[in-house]
Design an enzyme around this catalytic site. Structure first.
Site, mmCIF file in Angstrom:
data_model
loop_
_atom_site.group_PDB
_atom_site.id
_atom_site.type_symbol
_atom_site.label_atom_id
_atom_site.label_comp_id
_atom_site.label_asym_id
_atom_site.label_seq_id
_atom_site.Cartn_x
_atom_site.Cartn_y
_atom_site.Cartn_z
ATOM 1 N N LYS A 111 -14.774 -17.949 -0.470
ATOM 2 C CA LYS A 111 -15.363 -18.695 -1.599
ATOM 3 C C LYS A 111 -16.894 -18.581 -1.582
ATOM 4 O O LYS A 111 -17.522 -18.540 -2.642
ATOM 5 C CB LYS A 111 -14.943 -20.171 -1.554
ATOM 6 C CG LYS A 111 -13.500 -20.408 -1.937
ATOM 7 C CD LYS A 111 -13.277 -20.154 -3.419
ATOM 8 C CE LYS A 111 -11.897 -20.430 -3.927
ATOM 9 N NZ LYS A 111 -10.787 -19.733 -3.294
ATOM 10 N N LYS A 194 1.767 -8.486 -4.761
ATOM 11 C CA LYS A 194 2.579 -9.636 -5.160
ATOM 12 C C LYS A 194 2.238 -10.100 -6.573
ATOM 13 O O LYS A 194 1.200 -9.743 -7.126
ATOM 14 C CB LYS A 194 2.368 -10.782 -4.179
ATOM 15 C CG LYS A 194 0.980 -11.407 -4.229
ATOM 16 C CD LYS A 194 1.021 -12.829 -3.656
ATOM 17 C CE LYS A 194 -0.139 -13.646 -4.195
ATOM 18 N NZ LYS A 194 0.040 -15.076 -4.132
ATOM 19 N N LYS A 197 -1.302 -15.498 -10.061
ATOM 20 C CA LYS A 197 -2.202 -15.852 -11.178
ATOM 21 C C LYS A 197 -3.445 -14.985 -11.141
ATOM 22 O O LYS A 197 -3.843 -14.396 -12.122
ATOM 23 C CB LYS A 197 -2.661 -17.315 -11.021
ATOM 24 C CG LYS A 197 -1.731 -18.331 -11.612
ATOM 25 C CD LYS A 197 -2.366 -19.700 -11.591
ATOM 26 C CE LYS A 197 -2.583 -20.246 -10.191
ATOM 27 N NZ LYS A 197 -1.481 -21.004 -9.641
HETATM 28 P P1 ADP Z 1 -1.226 -17.785 -7.114
HETATM 29 O O1 ADP Z 1 -1.125 -16.783 -6.013
HETATM 30 O O2 ADP Z 1 -0.560 -17.339 -8.364
HETATM 31 O O3 ADP Z 1 -2.629 -18.333 -7.339
HETATM 32 P P2 ADP Z 1 -0.744 -20.249 -5.751
HETATM 33 O O4 ADP Z 1 -1.725 -19.847 -4.716
HETATM 34 O O5 ADP Z 1 -1.073 -21.398 -6.659
HETATM 35 O O6 ADP Z 1 -0.350 -18.999 -6.666
HETATM 36 O O7 ADP Z 1 0.658 -20.461 -5.071
HETATM 37 C C1 ADP Z 1 1.285 -21.654 -4.796
HETATM 38 C C2 ADP Z 1 2.446 -21.321 -3.900
HETATM 39 O O8 ADP Z 1 3.391 -20.435 -4.571
HETATM 40 C C3 ADP Z 1 1.976 -20.527 -2.653
HETATM 41 O O9 ADP Z 1 1.772 -21.378 -1.555
HETATM 42 C C4 ADP Z 1 3.150 -19.576 -2.368
HETATM 43 O O10 ADP Z 1 4.050 -20.149 -1.462
HETATM 44 C C5 ADP Z 1 3.893 -19.426 -3.673
HETATM 45 N N1 ADP Z 1 3.728 -18.055 -4.243
HETATM 46 C C6 ADP Z 1 2.758 -17.628 -5.102
HETATM 47 N N2 ADP Z 1 2.943 -16.324 -5.448
HETATM 48 C C7 ADP Z 1 4.068 -15.895 -4.805
HETATM 49 C C8 ADP Z 1 4.807 -14.646 -4.771
HETATM 50 N N3 ADP Z 1 4.429 -13.582 -5.488
HETATM 51 N N4 ADP Z 1 5.907 -14.564 -3.990
HETATM 52 C C9 ADP Z 1 6.296 -15.642 -3.261
HETATM 53 N N5 ADP Z 1 5.646 -16.843 -3.247
HETATM 54 C C10 ADP Z 1 4.561 -16.998 -4.016
#
Ligand code: ADP
Ligand code: TRP
Length: 330
Positions: A111, A194, A197
């Site tokens: 960050k 993966k 967002k």
């Molecule tokens: P992003 O990566 O979209 O910003 P977050 O960090 O808000 O998502 O994710 C919240 C939770 O969702 C994470 O702790 C993780 O366990 C799960 N998660 C997010 N993306 C994936 C993915 N592609 N496959 C499996 N679990 C995921």
């Protein structure tokens, strides 16, 4: 009964990765554990100091949680900022957290790089607030993705340190938890990596049929296998992984067979996949839209959750004040 807790920052809609990686576990666990699921709105201030639509984002995530099947009668669903006891525990944890260890946290360093004009103290003490979230309910298990492992280590360290400093055995050390033994990773359909967002490749639970189709049809493919039973390169393997998760086994087997016999037409496969994703999302999407209309119900759920969470949190705070040596008058 063991306590399970997890949270998510309200910085966007839930996508298929969130669902299959985390939310699905919550839904299954709520019947076997004492579950707390919360919306980490205070945490979002570390990166979004003017949360324009924070109330709306919180409302949307709440509706999405419920639409996925989290039952407010079984689990406690609440908004972090409704439980002010968390802020008091955060203050105590800050007093026993040291600059050096906080500065070494990878996500803090990231960050500092990504928002050099806003290296605020909340970013630095993010792990203290996360630890407070967890230990305020004395949670034993925390379902989170791999990216949260360092924050989880800090939470364990802070729980242990509190016990040591005050000579008590009060806070359990929270363990990271994955419902299935192999952690699920939902791939993006843009070739590699993966779904996320921030990766800009997410298929959201709220996406309509047309949007889903557009996103799936854009998926990266190649010119097809040239010999039978060839190994699948990553973009193709990702397409199959997604199909394995959302489609019937017979559909998966059908396309797998076509691949193995070099007869596959990716256009057909994508059409089928888009249909199956839509079939999976449609009822959830409908419930989200219904729930979003029912402001009163959402308010009731968050009030009920706040009450239950506060009741438990204030018990912990009463103990903590007494342990530290403050007068406890509530
Ligand atoms: P992003 O990566 O979209 O910003 P977050 O960090 O808000 O998502 O994710 C919240 C939770 O969702 C994470 O702790 C993780 O366990 C799960 N998660 C997010 N993306 C994936 C993915 N592609 N496959 C499996 N679990 C995921
Ligand atoms: N840091 C988590 C994330 O970015 C969100 C979070 C905040 C959390 N407090 C928590 C997760 C407590 C689990 C437990 O995804």
């Amino acid at each position: 009964m063991e306590t399970v807790l997890s949270g998510i920052r309200p910085t966007g809609n839930l996508h298929l990765g969130n669902y299959f990686g985390a939310v699905k576990s919550f839904v299954q666990m709520q019947y076997e554990y004492n579950c707390y699921f919360f919306i980490a709105d205070w945490h979002s201030l570390t990166t979004h100091p003017h949360p324009e639509n924070i109330r709306n984002s919180v409302k949307t995530i709440l509706a999405e949680y419920l639409a996925c099947g989290i039952d407010p009668e079984k689990a406690t669903i609440y908004v972090q900022s409704d439980v002010r006891e968390v802020a008091e525990l955060y203050l105590y944890l800050n007093m026993n957290a040291y600059l050096g260890e906080l500065e070494r946290v990878t996500s803090f360093k990231d960050k500092v790089r990504s928002q050099p004009d806003n290296v605020n103290a909340g970013l630095l003490t993010y792990p203290c607030l996360m630890a407070a979230d967890i230990i305020i309910h004395r949670a034993a298990k925390v379902p989170v993705g791999k990216d949260q492992e360092q924050n989880m280590e800090m939470a364990r360290k802070f729980a242990r340190r509190f016990n040591q400093i005050y000579g008590v055995d009060y806070f359990p050390e929270p363990a990271s938890y994955s419902f299935s033994d192999k952690a699920v990773k939902i791939p993006g359909l843009d070739g590699s990596g993966k779904m996320g967002k921030s990766e800009g490749n997410a298929i959201y639970l709220i996406d309509d049929e047309k949007t889903i189709k557009k996103k799936v049809m854009r998926a990266v493919t190649d010119s097809g296998p040239t010999e039978p039973n060839a190994e699948k390169p990553e973009p193709i393997a990702n397409l199959f992984t997604m199909m394995e998760i959302v489609s019937d086994k017979s559909t998966y087997d059908h396309f797998n067979e076509l691949y193995n016999t070099c007869q596959i037409r990716y256009g057909d496969m994508k059409k089928q996949l888009a249909e199956d994703i839509n079939l999976f999302c449609a009822p959830i999407r409908e419930r989200i839209l219904e729930l979003l209309k029912d402001e009163e119900h959402l308010q009731k759920v968050s009030l009920l959750g706040a009450e239950k969470a506060r009741e438990n949190a204030s018990k912990t705070l009463r103990d903590v004040r007494e342990i530290i040596g403050f007068k406890s008058d509530y």
